[in-house]
Design a protein around this motif. Structure first.
Motif, PDB file in Angstrom:
ATOM      1  N   GLY A   1       0.711  -1.173  -0.072  1.00  0.00           N
ATOM      2  CA  GLY A   1      -0.195   0.024   0.041  1.00  0.00           C
ATOM      3  C   GLY A   1       0.711   1.239  -0.087  1.00  0.00           C
ATOM      4  N   ALA A   2       2.119   1.067  -0.603  1.00  0.00           N
ATOM      5  CA  ALA A   2       2.985   2.407  -0.768  1.00  0.00           C
ATOM      6  C   ALA A   2       2.611   3.329  -1.728  1.00  0.00           C
ATOM      7  N   ARG A   3       3.114   4.747  -1.297  1.00  0.00           N
ATOM      8  CA  ARG A   3       2.928   5.776  -2.425  1.00  0.00           C
ATOM      9  C   ARG A   3       4.229   5.738  -3.389  1.00  0.00           C
ATOM     10  N   GLY A   4       4.069   4.997  -4.378  1.00  0.00           N
ATOM     11  CA  GLY A   4       4.877   4.564  -5.410  1.00  0.00           C
ATOM     12  C   GLY A   4       4.978   5.710  -6.518  1.00  0.00           C
ATOM     13  N   VAL A   5       6.184   6.415  -6.778  1.00  0.00           N
ATOM     14  CA  VAL A   5       6.519   7.106  -8.023  1.00  0.00           C
ATOM     15  C   VAL A   5       7.318   6.198  -8.946  1.00  0.00           C
ATOM     16  N   GLN A   6       6.636   6.069 -10.101  1.00  0.00           N
ATOM     17  CA  GLN A   6       7.350   5.152 -11.084  1.00  0.00           C
ATOM     18  C   GLN A   6       8.624   5.687 -11.633  1.00  0.00           C
ATOM     19  N   VAL A   7       9.421   4.597 -11.817  1.00  0.00           N
ATOM     20  CA  VAL A   7      10.582   4.886 -12.464  1.00  0.00           C
ATOM     21  C   VAL A   7      10.381   4.527 -14.053  1.00  0.00           C
ATOM     22  N   ARG A   8      10.018   5.535 -14.711  1.00  0.00           N
ATOM     23  CA  ARG A   8       9.575   5.388 -15.982  1.00  0.00           C
ATOM     24  C   ARG A   8      10.865   5.028 -17.083  1.00  0.00           C
ATOM     25  N   ALA A   9      11.831   5.558 -16.652  1.00  0.00           N
ATOM     26  CA  ALA A   9      13.125   5.171 -17.559  1.00  0.00           C
ATOM     27  C   ALA A   9      14.202   5.510 -16.280  1.00  0.00           C
ATOM     28  N   ILE A  10      15.505   4.748 -16.725  1.00  0.00           N
ATOM     29  CA  ILE A  10      16.679   4.895 -16.229  1.00  0.00           C
ATOM     30  C   ILE A  10      17.874   4.489 -16.957  1.00  0.00           C
ATOM     31  N   SER A  11      18.718   5.526 -17.360  1.00  0.00           N
ATOM     32  CA  SER A  11      19.823   5.160 -18.184  1.00  0.00           C
ATOM     33  C   SER A  11      21.329   5.436 -17.492  1.00  0.00           C
ATOM     34  N   HIS A  12      22.267   4.948 -18.187  1.00  0.00           N
ATOM     35  CA  HIS A  12      23.729   5.135 -17.641  1.00  0.00           C
ATOM     36  C   HIS A  12      24.461   4.860 -18.611  1.00  0.00           C
ATOM     37  N   ARG A  13      25.407   6.072 -18.950  1.00  0.00           N
ATOM     38  CA  ARG A  13      26.305   5.777 -20.018  1.00  0.00           C
ATOM     39  C   ARG A  13      27.847   6.495 -19.792  1.00  0.00           C
ATOM     40  N   THR A  14      28.557   5.911 -20.492  1.00  0.00           N
ATOM     41  CA  THR A  14      30.089   6.304 -20.419  1.00  0.00           C
ATOM     42  C   THR A  14      30.516   6.956 -21.490  1.00  0.00           C
ATOM     43  N   ARG A  15      31.562   7.763 -21.622  1.00  0.00           N
ATOM     44  CA  ARG A  15      31.870   8.655 -22.655  1.00  0.00           C
ATOM     45  C   ARG A  15      32.250   8.098 -23.756  1.00  0.00           C
ATOM     46  N   ARG A  16      31.855   8.730 -24.968  1.00  0.00           N
ATOM     47  CA  ARG A  16      32.496   8.220 -26.352  1.00  0.00           C
ATOM     48  C   ARG A  16      33.555   9.000 -26.729  1.00  0.00           C
ATOM     49  N   PHE A  17      34.327   8.742 -27.898  1.00  0.00           N
ATOM     50  CA  PHE A  17      35.379   9.413 -28.394  1.00  0.00           C
ATOM     51  C   PHE A  17      34.963  10.682 -28.976  1.00  0.00           C
ATOM     52  N   GLY A  18      35.722  11.807 -28.446  1.00  0.00           N
ATOM     53  CA  GLY A  18      35.385  13.258 -28.960  1.00  0.00           C
ATOM     54  C   GLY A  18      34.722  14.109 -27.808  1.00  0.00           C
ATOM     55  N   SER A  19      34.661  13.242 -26.483  1.00  0.00           N
ATOM     56  CA  SER A  19      34.079  14.168 -25.431  1.00  0.00           C
ATOM     57  C   SER A  19      34.920  15.051 -24.734  1.00  0.00           C
ATOM     58  N   PHE A  20      34.511  15.930 -24.009  1.00  0.00           N
ATOM     59  CA  PHE A  20      35.473  16.867 -23.341  1.00  0.00           C
ATOM     60  C   PHE A  20      35.096  16.835 -21.693  1.00  0.00           C
ATOM     61  N   GLU A  21      35.837  15.940 -21.027  1.00  0.00           N
ATOM     62  CA  GLU A  21      35.574  15.591 -19.680  1.00  0.00           C
ATOM     63  C   GLU A  21      36.568  15.848 -18.874  1.00  0.00           C
ATOM     64  N   VAL A  22      36.012  15.774 -17.515  1.00  0.00           N
ATOM     65  CA  VAL A  22      37.008  16.022 -16.360  1.00  0.00           C
ATOM     66  C   VAL A  22      38.152  14.865 -16.671  1.00  0.00           C
ATOM     67  N   PHE A  23      39.177  15.356 -16.399  1.00  0.00           N
ATOM     68  CA  PHE A  23      40.620  14.664 -16.567  1.00  0.00           C
ATOM     69  C   PHE A  23      41.010  14.086 -17.971  1.00  0.00           C
ATOM     70  N   SER A  24      40.167  14.585 -18.941  1.00  0.00           N
ATOM     71  CA  SER A  24      40.267  14.438 -20.326  1.00  0.00           C
ATOM     72  C   SER A  24      39.748  15.711 -20.961  1.00  0.00           C
ATOM     73  N   PRO A  25      40.337  16.905 -20.878  1.00  0.00           N
ATOM     74  CA  PRO A  25      39.809  18.055 -21.312  1.00  0.00           C
ATOM     75  C   PRO A  25      40.671  18.404 -22.451  1.00  0.00           C
ATOM     76  N   ALA A  26      40.098  17.769 -23.679  1.00  0.00           N
ATOM     77  CA  ALA A  26      40.487  18.008 -24.954  1.00  0.00           C
ATOM     78  C   ALA A  26      39.440  17.974 -26.155  1.00  0.00           C
ATOM     79  N   VAL A  27      39.331  18.504 -26.975  1.00  0.00           N
ATOM     80  CA  VAL A  27      38.424  18.763 -27.930  1.00  0.00           C
ATOM     81  C   VAL A  27      39.084  17.848 -29.069  1.00  0.00           C
ATOM     82  N   GLN A  28      38.569  16.437 -29.186  1.00  0.00           N
ATOM     83  CA  GLN A  28      39.055  15.694 -30.282  1.00  0.00           C
ATOM     84  C   GLN A  28      38.180  15.350 -31.372  1.00  0.00           C
ATOM     85  N   GLY A  29      38.555  14.947 -32.623  1.00  0.00           N
ATOM     86  CA  GLY A  29      37.923  14.902 -33.807  1.00  0.00           C
ATOM     87  C   GLY A  29      37.554  16.123 -34.484  1.00  0.00           C
TER      88      GLY A  29
END
Length: 382
Positions: free
Chosen positions: A221-249
């Motif tokens: 009988g809980a007050r549920g909030v539906q997890v309609r979607a959940i996603s999780h991704r890692t970087r692809r080539f050409g990203s500009f990230e913490v500890f990888s601060p370069a514009v590639q491609g």
């Protein structure tokens, strides 16, 4: 795909808490989440959790109870909490459990984060060159973005001003004193164009979420909030990230945030424009600005007008970081992603009190981003 609901969410206080360990904050958050769900620890069938520097989550069973359940440690930078929730949701979806728990917690010392290059697959020279300093990365990333998309420095101050104003309405927040945009803009420069009060601070806190199958939600009988979607991704080539601060491609850097958000909206079967309230990673003011566009809520460069018009305020058409975000709450790395979930659950239930978004919001969105290029997003609905 099996429906999954959030049936409980809990927090500890955030901010400096002398004499209280990160583990104690985790136990407090778990207790609050269990109480919110109307269950006790022996009802939990599987758990996932982690921290960056406050200990191993699985050892919390010493305080919670030795029930023998599987308890997996997660460590994914600022996306630790979001990643723990992905695992908990997938455990329910797979049928491995009916009730699962995700927890994140941390207790960081004062001062900037001090990562060790080898732990991130980098040699010591990277650290010697100062490229492990996260404030430097965020300064350079938003400076480039502002130049490309025409965002001006006053907008950075307005984002932080909103964060402190919202934090003042949040009893669990660390920074609960409002600040004006002029005070924020005039503070000491840390890494141009970001001043001291535009950054979040490494902090302390715990957050926990209980998820359940549709059948268990009905049974309890809980007050549920539906997890309609959940996603999780890692970087692809050409990203500009913490500890990888370069514009590639060639062309604009790709974005792990955009990848995770796109996947979440596709899974949910809704569009960004359907979201009523959002939590976006705001390690500093520029991050919130960039993530508004990277998550698909506006065009790049449109943020300046949106913020000037008050669209991201609690009473605006697209409220962002209603609890004050990382800027007002600080960033205990393990807890931040689940703090976001707690806030969206609070808003969708209509329990936000002074910071409640008007109009009975039905769709919420969360986004976390962590080094060295990892992101997790959710779409929650009632």
């Amino acid at each position: 795909m099996n429906d999954v609901n959030i049936i409980g969410a809990g927090l500890s206080k955030f901010g400096r808490q002398p004499g209280t360990s990160g583990r104690q904050m985790a136990v407090t958050a778990i207790g609050a989440a269990l109480d919110d769900a109307g269950i006790s620890w022996p009802d939990v069938q599987v758990a996932f959790g982690g921290s960056d520097g406050a200990g191993l989550a699985d050892t919390l069973v010493a305080e919670l109870g030795f029930t023998g359940i599987p308890f997996t440690n997660v460590k994914n930078g600022c996306a630790t909490g979001g990643s723990a929730l992905v695992s908990a949701v997938n455990a329910i979806r797979s049928g491995a459990a009916d009730i699962a728990l995700a927890v994140g917690f941390d207790k960081h010392p004062r001062g900037a984060f001090d990562p060790i290059p080898a732990e991130w697959g980098l040699d010591d020279g990277y650290g010697d060159a100062g490229l492990m300093v996260t404030t430097q990365f965020f300064g350079s990333k938003i400076a480039r973005y502002m130049g490309v998309h025409g965002i001006t420095p006053p907008t950075l101050a307005k984002v932080a001003e909103k964060a402190y104003r919202n934090g003042a309405l949040n009893p669990n927040a660390w920074r609960r004193e409002p600040m004006t945009a002029d005070e924020i803009a005039g503070a000491a420069m840390v890494n141009d164009p970001l001043t001291r009060y535009m950054f979040c601070s490494p902090g302390e806190g715990g957050a926990a979420v209980v998820v359940a199958s549709a059948e268990a939600t009905r049974r309890l009988g809980a007050r549920g909030v539906q997890v309609r979607a959940i996603s999780h991704r890692t970087r692809r080539f050409g990203s500009f990230e913490v500890f990888s601060p370069a514009v590639q491609g060639t062309g604009e850097p790709v974005s792990v945030t955009a990848d995770a958000a796109t996947a979440a909206f596709e899974q949910a079967g809704i569009a960004p424009g359907d979201v009523d309230v959002a939590q976006l990673q705001d390690t500093e003011s520029g991050a919130e600005i960039m993530h508004m566009a990277e998550c698909g809520f506006c065009e790049h460069g449109a943020q300046e007008q949106w913020i000037a018009e008050g669209r991201t305020e609690i009473g605006g058409v697209f409220p962002v970081n209603t609890d004050g975000g990382c800027i007002a709450n600080g960033e205990p790395i393990g807890a931040s992603g689940l703090r976001q979930i707690h806030e969206i659950v609070t808003q969708l239930r209509g329990d936000g009190g002074d910071r409640q978004v008007p109009g009975a919001p039905k769709v919420g969105f969360t986004h976390v981003y962590g080094a060295p290029g990892i992101s997790a997003c959710t779409v929650l609905t009632v």
